[in-house]
Design an enzyme around this catalytic site. Structure first.
Site, PDB file in Angstrom:
ATOM      1  N   HIS A   1      -2.481  -9.581  -2.125  1.00 30.56           N
ATOM      2  CA  HIS A   1      -1.126  -9.530  -2.680  1.00 30.56           C
ATOM      3  C   HIS A   1      -0.408 -10.801  -2.212  1.00 30.56           C
ATOM      4  O   HIS A   1      -0.724 -11.319  -1.131  1.00 30.56           O
ATOM      5  CB  HIS A   1      -0.434  -8.287  -2.113  1.00 30.56           C
TER       6      HIS A   1
ATOM      7  N   ASP B   1      -3.483  -5.998   5.767  1.00 30.35           N
ATOM      8  CA  ASP B   1      -2.451  -5.529   4.851  1.00 30.35           C
ATOM      9  C   ASP B   1      -2.847  -4.115   4.403  1.00 30.35           C
ATOM     10  O   ASP B   1      -3.746  -3.939   3.584  1.00 30.35           O
ATOM     11  CB  ASP B   1      -2.368  -6.488   3.660  1.00 30.35           C
TER      12      ASP B   1
ATOM     13  N   GLN C   1      -1.749  -0.572   0.591  1.00 29.06           N
ATOM     14  CA  GLN C   1      -2.385   0.342  -0.360  1.00 29.06           C
ATOM     15  C   GLN C   1      -3.339   1.341   0.311  1.00 29.06           C
ATOM     16  O   GLN C   1      -3.718   2.328  -0.317  1.00 29.06           O
ATOM     17  CB  GLN C   1      -3.173  -0.453  -1.422  1.00 29.06           C
TER      18      GLN C   1
ATOM     19  N   LYS D   1       5.652   3.367  -0.579  1.00 30.43           N
ATOM     20  CA  LYS D   1       4.392   3.665  -1.277  1.00 30.43           C
ATOM     21  C   LYS D   1       3.781   4.962  -0.770  1.00 30.43           C
ATOM     22  O   LYS D   1       2.717   5.374  -1.213  1.00 30.43           O
ATOM     23  CB  LYS D   1       3.403   2.523  -1.079  1.00 30.43           C
TER      24      LYS D   1
ATOM     25  N   CYS E   1       1.657  -9.163  -8.656  1.00 32.12           N
ATOM     26  CA  CYS E   1       1.915  -9.953  -7.440  1.00 32.12           C
ATOM     27  C   CYS E   1       0.625 -10.372  -6.758  1.00 32.12           C
ATOM     28  O   CYS E   1       0.552 -10.443  -5.520  1.00 32.12           O
ATOM     29  CB  CYS E   1       2.799  -9.193  -6.442  1.00 32.12           C
TER      30      CYS E   1
HETATM   31  N1  PMP Z   1       0.411  -5.661  -0.036  1.00 34.21           N
HETATM   32  C1  PMP Z   1      -0.048  -4.916  -1.044  1.00 34.21           C
HETATM   33  C2  PMP Z   1      -1.517  -4.735  -1.189  1.00 34.21           C
HETATM   34  C3  PMP Z   1       0.846  -4.327  -1.925  1.00 34.21           C
HETATM   35  O1  PMP Z   1       0.399  -3.588  -2.934  1.00 34.21           O
HETATM   36  C4  PMP Z   1       2.236  -4.537  -1.739  1.00 34.21           C
HETATM   37  C5  PMP Z   1       3.258  -3.925  -2.689  1.00 34.21           C
HETATM   38  N2  PMP Z   1       2.979  -4.128  -4.033  1.00 34.21           N
HETATM   39  C6  PMP Z   1       2.657  -5.315  -0.666  1.00 34.21           C
HETATM   40  C7  PMP Z   1       1.719  -5.861   0.173  1.00 34.21           C
HETATM   41  C8  PMP Z   1       4.103  -5.605  -0.401  1.00 34.21           C
HETATM   42  O2  PMP Z   1       4.793  -4.451  -0.115  1.00 34.21           O
HETATM   43  P1  PMP Z   1       6.396  -4.407  -0.175  1.00 34.21           P
HETATM   44  O3  PMP Z   1       6.785  -4.916  -1.524  1.00 34.21           O
HETATM   45  O4  PMP Z   1       6.696  -2.963  -0.003  1.00 34.21           O
HETATM   46  O5  PMP Z   1       6.890  -5.254   0.929  1.00 34.21           O
END
Ligand code: PMP
Length: 401
Positions: free
Chosen positions: A117, A194, A197, A220, A357
């Site tokens: 991401h 990270d 997910q 999430k 993203c």
């Molecule tokens: N890492 C991953 C794998 C994600 O899916 C996301 C959210 N789409 C994030 C980081 C970032 O999370 P947040 O937008 O809640 O800061």
């Protein structure tokens, strides 16, 4: 067995929007009543700051807030001193990367992947630019997975940081992080995971994985937005240069200099995300109440059911048929995903369209963007059937089937 009808009673949005077919939980999960109630409880009955006041209300609020920290710690098998509340996974990942600006040097290597991401890769890209360290990508398998072998092919004595996703938000592949971490540690590198997910879908034990840092978001996992967590090993957090300076993180201040408190306080400058942390604790209780095994059994079955039906449709490409998380990444051939998503919305079906993203994933797949349907505990077979019917209708409309 999960009874979705009962589960939906716990998610007030279904009372207000009974017809939604929500298949975008990988972007944000729906919010559970218990978490909403706890946030409300804080604002309705407490409303004051933590750590600072000598009065009853402040004490009660501090107990709730620190209780939330303890709950998060237990949830991932950490100690409460290793839990930093942040604004989300993005802030947590940036906080770590920012501190390594001062720790990396020219010639050092940061291993990452094309599955990241943007919040997991861009901070390290900036660190690399600033320090002249090198960003190295793990070669993915043909299918797009990070493997131990792929990782070993780029690991070297120059590796100082390994920044990887635990589960890809686009392809839903699980990274073999425990084995990777063992190899990384043997070379003296730190591992930043990270977990945005993975944490909402599987039991995580940071002691067992032995990762040095883990980031995830409350929104999430049925909790409030605006709260996230950075887990870090205590001795590492204690050395991490703060990203922000301000109230409550400081130990001694003179006119010339200042010293910082120990973790986690040194990394929580200013008034923290009080209501968010309290709400997140309630969401964690809810997850425990259902149990990851039950959640997995339910979402896995639904995932496989939908996948099979989607794969039977002509004119559809599924990019991740072996995904570990309940995520389907697909396209209707030659049609822009945004057109399909807009048409699905007419059936009240919510999916995500775009690069999610994670532009490097689209580039890896050789497409500009994709559609993503993701499932959670409140979805059922009816959702899957309506989704398939809607995709079929959109395909027929655009491709003239
Ligand atoms: N890492 C991953 C794998 C994600 O899916 C996301 C959210 N789409 C994030 C980081 C970032 O999370 P947040 O937008 O809640 O800061």
């Amino acid at each position: 067995m999960i009874d979705v009808k009962n589960i939906r009673e716990d998610f007030p949005v279904y009372q207000k929007q009974p017809n939604i077919i929500y298949l975008d939980s990988a972007a944000s999960a729906l919010k559970v009543k218990a978490a909403i109630h706890q946030v409300d409880h804080y604002y309705q009955t407490l409303g004051v700051n933590v750590h600072r006041g000598a009065y009853d209300l402040a004490y009660e609020t501090t107990m709730l807030f620190e209780g939330a920290r303890e709950k998060v710690a237990q949830f991932i098998h950490a100690s409460h001193e290793e839990i930093v509340f942040t604004r989300g996974a993005t802030s947590a990942l940036n906080m770590v990367a920012h501190a390594y600006m001062g720790l990396l040097h020219e010639g050092d290597e940061i291993i990452t992947s094309e599955l990241e991401h943007h919040s997991s890769i861009l901070p390290w890209m900036m660190v690399a630019k600033h320090t002249k360290a090198k960003l190295i990508y793990v070669p993915l398998t043909k299918e797009g997975r990070i493997t131990e072998e792929g990782f070993l092919s780029v690991l070297s004595k120059k590796t100082k940081v390994v920044a990887l996703t635990h589960v890809s938000n686009v392809l839903g592949y699980l990274t073999p992080i425990k084995a990777i971490t063992q190899h990384a540690h043997a070379m003296g590198a730190v591992v930043v995971l990270d977990g945005a997910q993975s944490v909402p879908h599987m039991a995580i034990d940071v002691k067992d994985l032995d990762v040095d840092y883990l980031a995830f978001s409350g929104h999430k996992m049925f909790g409030p937005s605006g709260v996230g967590v950075l887990y870090g090993k205590k001795h590492l957090l204690d050395q991490l240069e703060p990203f922000e300076y301000g109230g409550e993180m400081v130990d001694q201040v003179t006119k010339e200099s200042a010293t910082w408190k120990e973790a986690p306080m040194r990394l929580e400058a200013g008034t923290p995300v009080i209501s968010g942390a309290i709400g997140l604790a309630a969401a964690i209780d809810y997850i425990h109440q259902i149990g990851f095994d039950q959640m997995h059994a339910h979402t896995h079955e639904l995932h496989q059911y939908t996948l099979k039906k989607l794969q039977q449709l002509e004119g559809i490409t599924v990019y991740n048929p072996t995904a570990d998380n309940p995520v389907i990444c697909f396209n209707v051939d030659t049609v822009h995903p945004h057109d399909i998503a807009t048409m699905l919305d007419q059936y009240k079906v919510s999916v995500r369209a775009g690069h999610h993203c994670a532009q490097l994933v689209s580039q890896f797949l050789g497409v500009t963007s994709t559609l993503r349907a993701s499932f959670h505990v409140y979805n059922d077979v009816r959702d899957a059937d309506i989704f398939i019917d809607a995709v079929k209708a959109a395909r027929d409309f655009f491709l003239g089937f």
